[in-house]
Design a protein around this motif. Structure first.
Motif, PDB file in Angstrom:
ATOM      1  N   GLY A   1      45.634  70.202  31.834  1.00 35.37           N
ATOM      2  CA  GLY A   1      45.787  70.391  30.409  1.00 35.37           C
ATOM      3  C   GLY A   1      45.518  72.137  30.200  1.00 35.37           C
ATOM      4  O   GLY A   1      46.052  72.412  29.366  1.00 35.37           O
ATOM      5  N   TYR A   2      44.661  72.454  30.727  1.00 32.57           N
ATOM      6  CA  TYR A   2      44.456  74.060  30.391  1.00 32.57           C
ATOM      7  C   TYR A   2      45.590  74.710  30.592  1.00 32.57           C
ATOM      8  O   TYR A   2      45.809  75.982  30.037  1.00 32.57           O
ATOM      9  CB  TYR A   2      43.307  74.516  31.402  1.00 32.57           C
ATOM     10  N   TYR A   3      46.500  74.362  31.438  1.00 36.29           N
ATOM     11  CA  TYR A   3      47.698  74.870  31.685  1.00 36.29           C
ATOM     12  C   TYR A   3      48.989  74.390  31.075  1.00 36.29           C
ATOM     13  O   TYR A   3      50.037  74.795  31.214  1.00 36.29           O
ATOM     14  CB  TYR A   3      48.090  75.090  33.275  1.00 36.29           C
ATOM     15  N   GLY A   4      48.568  73.866  29.968  1.00 40.66           N
ATOM     16  CA  GLY A   4      49.448  73.175  29.101  1.00 40.66           C
ATOM     17  C   GLY A   4      50.129  71.862  29.641  1.00 40.66           C
ATOM     18  O   GLY A   4      51.366  71.578  28.895  1.00 40.66           O
TER      19      GLY A   4
ATOM     20  N   HIS B   1      41.890  67.479  33.289  1.00 39.81           N
ATOM     21  CA  HIS B   1      41.642  68.620  32.617  1.00 39.81           C
ATOM     22  C   HIS B   1      42.067  70.042  32.905  1.00 39.81           C
ATOM     23  O   HIS B   1      42.760  70.536  31.987  1.00 39.81           O
ATOM     24  CB  HIS B   1      39.961  68.707  32.571  1.00 39.81           C
TER      25      HIS B   1
ATOM     26  N   ALA C   1      42.902  71.026  25.149  1.00 35.17           N
ATOM     27  CA  ALA C   1      42.454  70.418  26.611  1.00 35.17           C
ATOM     28  C   ALA C   1      41.052  70.890  26.804  1.00 35.17           C
ATOM     29  O   ALA C   1      39.885  70.154  27.123  1.00 35.17           O
ATOM     30  CB  ALA C   1      43.201  70.875  27.805  1.00 35.17           C
ATOM     31  N   LEU C   2      40.851  72.170  26.458  1.00 35.29           N
ATOM     32  CA  LEU C   2      39.498  72.777  26.360  1.00 35.29           C
ATOM     33  C   LEU C   2      38.611  72.063  25.410  1.00 35.29           C
ATOM     34  O   LEU C   2      37.383  71.715  25.711  1.00 35.29           O
ATOM     35  CB  LEU C   2      39.402  74.025  26.227  1.00 35.29           C
TER      36      LEU C   2
ATOM     37  N   ASN D   1      49.860  78.801  24.590  1.00 35.64           N
ATOM     38  CA  ASN D   1      49.726  77.494  25.102  1.00 35.64           C
ATOM     39  C   ASN D   1      48.469  76.696  24.097  1.00 35.64           C
ATOM     40  O   ASN D   1      47.348  76.646  24.526  1.00 35.64           O
ATOM     41  CB  ASN D   1      48.688  77.919  26.280  1.00 35.64           C
TER      42      ASN D   1
ATOM     43  N   ARG E   1      38.928  69.162  24.220  1.00 37.61           N
ATOM     44  CA  ARG E   1      38.653  67.747  24.664  1.00 37.61           C
ATOM     45  C   ARG E   1      37.793  67.539  25.616  1.00 37.61           C
ATOM     46  O   ARG E   1      36.915  66.905  25.438  1.00 37.61           O
ATOM     47  CB  ARG E   1      40.072  67.153  25.270  1.00 37.61           C
ATOM     48  N   ARG E   2      37.620  68.750  26.494  1.00 40.16           N
ATOM     49  CA  ARG E   2      36.556  68.734  27.644  1.00 40.16           C
ATOM     50  C   ARG E   2      35.363  68.845  26.935  1.00 40.16           C
ATOM     51  O   ARG E   2      34.306  67.939  27.243  1.00 40.16           O
ATOM     52  CB  ARG E   2      36.812  70.093  28.783  1.00 40.16           C
TER      53      ARG E   2
ATOM     54  N   ARG F   1      47.944  84.757  34.243  1.00 38.65           N
ATOM     55  CA  ARG F   1      46.970  83.697  34.807  1.00 38.65           C
ATOM     56  C   ARG F   1      47.794  82.564  34.932  1.00 38.65           C
ATOM     57  O   ARG F   1      47.499  81.690  35.687  1.00 38.65           O
ATOM     58  CB  ARG F   1      45.804  83.530  33.523  1.00 38.65           C
ATOM     59  N   MET F   2      48.860  82.191  34.071  1.00 41.35           N
ATOM     60  CA  MET F   2      49.469  81.174  34.142  1.00 41.35           C
ATOM     61  C   MET F   2      50.281  80.892  35.610  1.00 41.35           C
ATOM     62  O   MET F   2      50.461  79.942  36.066  1.00 41.35           O
ATOM     63  CB  MET F   2      50.485  81.099  32.771  1.00 41.35           C
TER      64      MET F   2
ATOM     65  N   PHE G   1      32.178  65.056  35.334  1.00 44.19           N
ATOM     66  CA  PHE G   1      33.589  64.479  35.365  1.00 44.19           C
ATOM     67  C   PHE G   1      33.992  63.997  36.694  1.00 44.19           C
ATOM     68  O   PHE G   1      33.591  64.516  37.864  1.00 44.19           O
ATOM     69  CB  PHE G   1      34.739  65.195  34.851  1.00 44.19           C
TER      70      PHE G   1
ATOM     71  N   LEU H   1      41.252  80.837  32.814  1.00 43.10           N
ATOM     72  CA  LEU H   1      42.170  79.920  32.356  1.00 43.10           C
ATOM     73  C   LEU H   1      43.181  80.638  31.464  1.00 43.10           C
ATOM     74  O   LEU H   1      42.585  81.685  30.753  1.00 43.10           O
ATOM     75  CB  LEU H   1      41.450  78.842  31.477  1.00 43.10           C
ATOM     76  N   PRO H   2      44.550  80.085  31.418  1.00 40.14           N
ATOM     77  CA  PRO H   2      45.380  80.792  30.632  1.00 40.14           C
ATOM     78  C   PRO H   2      45.318  80.878  29.194  1.00 40.14           C
ATOM     79  O   PRO H   2      46.115  80.281  28.517  1.00 40.14           O
ATOM     80  CB  PRO H   2      46.772  80.512  31.007  1.00 40.14           C
ATOM     81  N   LEU H   3      44.065  81.120  28.461  1.00 35.91           N
ATOM     82  CA  LEU H   3      43.865  80.786  26.984  1.00 35.91           C
ATOM     83  C   LEU H   3      43.214  82.385  26.548  1.00 35.91           C
ATOM     84  O   LEU H   3      42.496  82.830  27.158  1.00 35.91           O
ATOM     85  CB  LEU H   3      42.826  79.672  26.581  1.00 35.91           C
ATOM     86  N   ASN H   4      43.614  82.634  25.323  1.00 40.36           N
ATOM     87  CA  ASN H   4      43.064  83.823  24.894  1.00 40.36           C
ATOM     88  C   ASN H   4      41.752  83.548  24.126  1.00 40.36           C
ATOM     89  O   ASN H   4      41.314  82.645  23.975  1.00 40.36           O
ATOM     90  CB  ASN H   4      44.049  84.541  24.027  1.00 40.36           C
TER      91      ASN H   4
ATOM     92  N   GLN I   1      47.326  86.140  29.432  1.00 45.78           N
ATOM     93  CA  GLN I   1      47.829  84.835  29.666  1.00 45.78           C
ATOM     94  C   GLN I   1      48.683  84.437  30.674  1.00 45.78           C
ATOM     95  O   GLN I   1      48.624  83.365  31.304  1.00 45.78           O
ATOM     96  CB  GLN I   1      48.034  84.088  28.312  1.00 45.78           C
TER      97      GLN I   1
ATOM     98  N   TYR J   1      48.453  73.471  24.064  1.00 45.27           N
ATOM     99  CA  TYR J   1      48.007  72.364  24.485  1.00 45.27           C
ATOM    100  C   TYR J   1      46.726  72.568  25.414  1.00 45.27           C
ATOM    101  O   TYR J   1      45.830  72.026  25.517  1.00 45.27           O
ATOM    102  CB  TYR J   1      48.931  71.767  25.419  1.00 45.27           C
ATOM    103  N   GLY J   2      46.708  73.854  26.050  1.00 42.66           N
ATOM    104  CA  GLY J   2      45.595  74.166  26.610  1.00 42.66           C
ATOM    105  C   GLY J   2      44.408  74.338  25.935  1.00 42.66           C
ATOM    106  O   GLY J   2      43.176  73.916  26.410  1.00 42.66           O
TER     107      GLY J   2
END
Lengths: 255, 301
Positions: free
Chosen positions: B104-107, B101, A8-9, A2, A11-12, B77-78, B93, A97-100, B74, A4-5
């Motif tokens: 975005g975290y979820y792609g 945001h 996104a993090l 992921n 960017r935040r 979680r998705m 924000f 969040l779905p990030l490793n 992952q 893009y995720g």
């Protein structure tokens, strides 16, 4: 994966400090100007030559820029993480969040590098108003600045993971980081120290980073750059791996 | 078809030594509306937080749509959306930015249409550009739900979603959640409002001290419940019947309220026959989920 995720993090984390730019970017520029006023107008002339034919103010420019990069890279990650802990945001806004772990560490570190770079560029630009200098080795300057920002972004991240409150973050900043930075060759060359103390800064890891950065700007330094570059790169990689493992374990993040 | 959620032998001991979960087994099918009830400290939030991977488990297995959370952290979680019980929002924000945001975290690169719909359905549209700090408690609660829904999860986990939300908004919130459920989303919720669970959930698990005290279809739990509440108004005082009922007398003995075991209905009705000339009014109520809950958690009066 992921990615893009991940973006996104990152960017935040960047938007977070840009929202309060006066405090995160404006403040270091003001303090850099104050240093120039103090050293330039009042003290600089009396200090005289700083070695290799550079004036003290020329010597000071990369020191102040490096100090800004170090402090603001550290603050970006440490304050972000401790704020998330304080507000209770860790669960829904980070851990779920779905990030490793590697992606999380990467996003935080990259944002700290952006803030460090902006502060560094700003201080160099302001310095140019007071002091004459050209950039001797742009790749070394940029490379050492990014490694420096990454290292202290990671140190800030580890501090944020470890700390339970804002006080503990301030403790690391005031009692460890600031003394190491001040004694790490920001304000003086080793040759300016009394004879018995000239080797002391070599024990301070920050000294090598500041020296590399200064060599990138002025073209002259106090230690051989090759070994230092390898050493700081290894430190950066090691800190990244430690931060990743702590996220994987959830140490001080997950109950 | 693999279930939405499978939990086997789940245990959690916190660092302070507290055993929050002691061997929980649960299965929630795809498309189910499932409620987890239990008194404070029964382990509801711990259970949900482990599934959402924000709390580590001590032992046991959790799979989400057939995927182990250990092997596929992952991907699992998705698949799920999660609202923690404690509301926490990014103070930097606005409502819309928070949702952007979170998408975005979820792609999700561009989620504007769905974000607009979420804002509309959760009555947040007029506040979309307000900073999250400027929101009232109820609005903050709804924003956390919008965040959980930003990536259209197949499994939605809501921990106490209606705490602090006023009655009118609670209804619109539940209407929305029901619609998500009709469209195939699996819903798991914990709530303090047991009547909400009775009304909404097809199946209910009741936790007690870290274990599943009961888990069945809501109707089945009610049908098999062995007690009935009664209230009797009397012309003259009558002492509370001993043995087959529990409860109390009020208004100097002219009102008796309590419950009797269905299995001892004969004794109850013969006692009632004996005092029939004094009875002004009599009510025997349908069992409520709350009664089942109170009996199972040992808190009945």
């Amino acid at each position: 994966m992921n990615w893009y995720g991940n973006w996104a993090l990152f960017r935040r984390e960047c938007q977070r400090f840009l929202r309060v730019w006066l405090q995160t970017l404006g403040a270091p520029l003001i303090s850099a100007m104050l240093y120039f006023a103090i050293f330039g107008a009042a003290l600089g002339q009396r200090i005289g030559d700083a070695g290799h034919g550079f004036s003290y103010l020329q010597f000071l420019v990369p020191g102040l820029a490096a100090m800004g990069i170090i402090q603001h890279a550290f603050q970006n990650t440490s304050s972000s993480l401790i704020q998330m802990k304080y507000l209770g945001m860790l669960q829904a806004d980070l851990l779920a969040l779905p990030l490793n772990p590697a992606q999380i560490v990467l996003a935080f570190t990259a944002a700290a590098m952006v803030r460090g770079a902006l502060v560094g560029i700003g201080i160099l630009a302001i310095s140019r108003l007071f002091v004459e200098f050209t950039i001797a080795d742009p790749p070394l300057l940029i490379g050492s600045a990014l490694i420096m920002a990454a290292i202290f972004g990671l140190v800030g991240l580890l501090t944020g993971i470890w700390a339970k409150n804002f006080d503990q973050v301030a403790l690391v900043g005031n009692f460890i980081l600031t003394p190491m930075v001040y004694l790490g060759g920001v304000f003086f060359a080793n040759s300016m120290l009394p004879a018995g103390w000239q080797k002391a800064p070599l024990l301070n890891p920050i000294f090598y980073l500041v020296d590399l950065f200064r060599r990138g700007l002025l073209g002259a330094g106090q230690t051989p750059p090759e070994g230092a570059l390898i050493a700081v790169s290894l430190v950066m990689a090691a800190l990244f791996i430690v931060a990743m493992l702590l996220f994987r374990l959830g140490w001080r993040l997950k109950s | 078809m693999t279930p939405a959620l499978t939990i086997v032998g789940l245990a959690k001991r916190y660092q302070n030594g507290a055993d929050a979960l002691q061997g929980v087994d649960l299965e929630v099918g795809r498309g189910e509306f499932f409620a987890i009830l239990g008194p404070n400290g029964a382990g509801k939030s711990t259970l949900i937080n482990i599934v959402a991977q924000v709390v580590t488990k001590s032992s046991g297995h959790v799979t989400v749509f057939g995927l182990s959370i250990d092997k596929h952290p992952q991907r699992t979680r998705m698949l799920l959306g999660f609202t923690p019980q404690e509301i926490a929002l990014d103070p930097f924000f606005s409502v819309r930015e928070v949702l952007r945001h979170h998408s975005g975290y979820y792609g999700i690169t561009d989620n504007r249409a769905w974000i607009d719909e979420l804002l509309e359905r959760l009555d947040l549209a007029p506040h979309a550009d307000k900073n999250s700090k400027a929101l009232s408690g109820g609005m903050r609660r709804r924003l956390t739900i919008a965040k959980a829904l930003a990536h259209k999860p197949r499994l939605l986990i809501l921990d106490e979603p209606t705490a602090g939300v006023d009655v009118a908004l609670r209804h619109s919130l539940w209407a929305f959640v029901r619609e998500l459920h009709r469209n195939g989303t699996t819903i798991i919720l914990t709530t303090h409002y047991i009547e909400e669970a009775q009304e909404l959930a097809e199946r209910v698990a009741i936790l007690r001290a870290g274990q599943v005290a009961a888990c069945d279809r809501t109707n089945a739990l009610l049908a098999s419940f062995g007690y009935r509440r009664f209230a009797i108004e009397l012309r003259a005082a009558v002492p509370f019947p001993a043995g087959f009922a529990s409860g109390s007398t009020e208004a100097q003995g002219r009102r008796i309220v309590g419950e009797f075991a269905v299995g001892r209905g004969q004794e109850f009705f013969s006692w009632l026959g004996g005092i029939a000339d004094k009875v002004v009014d009599l009510r025997i109520d349908q069992p409520r989920l709350e009664d089942v809950f109170l009996h199972l958690t040992g808190k009945q009066t």
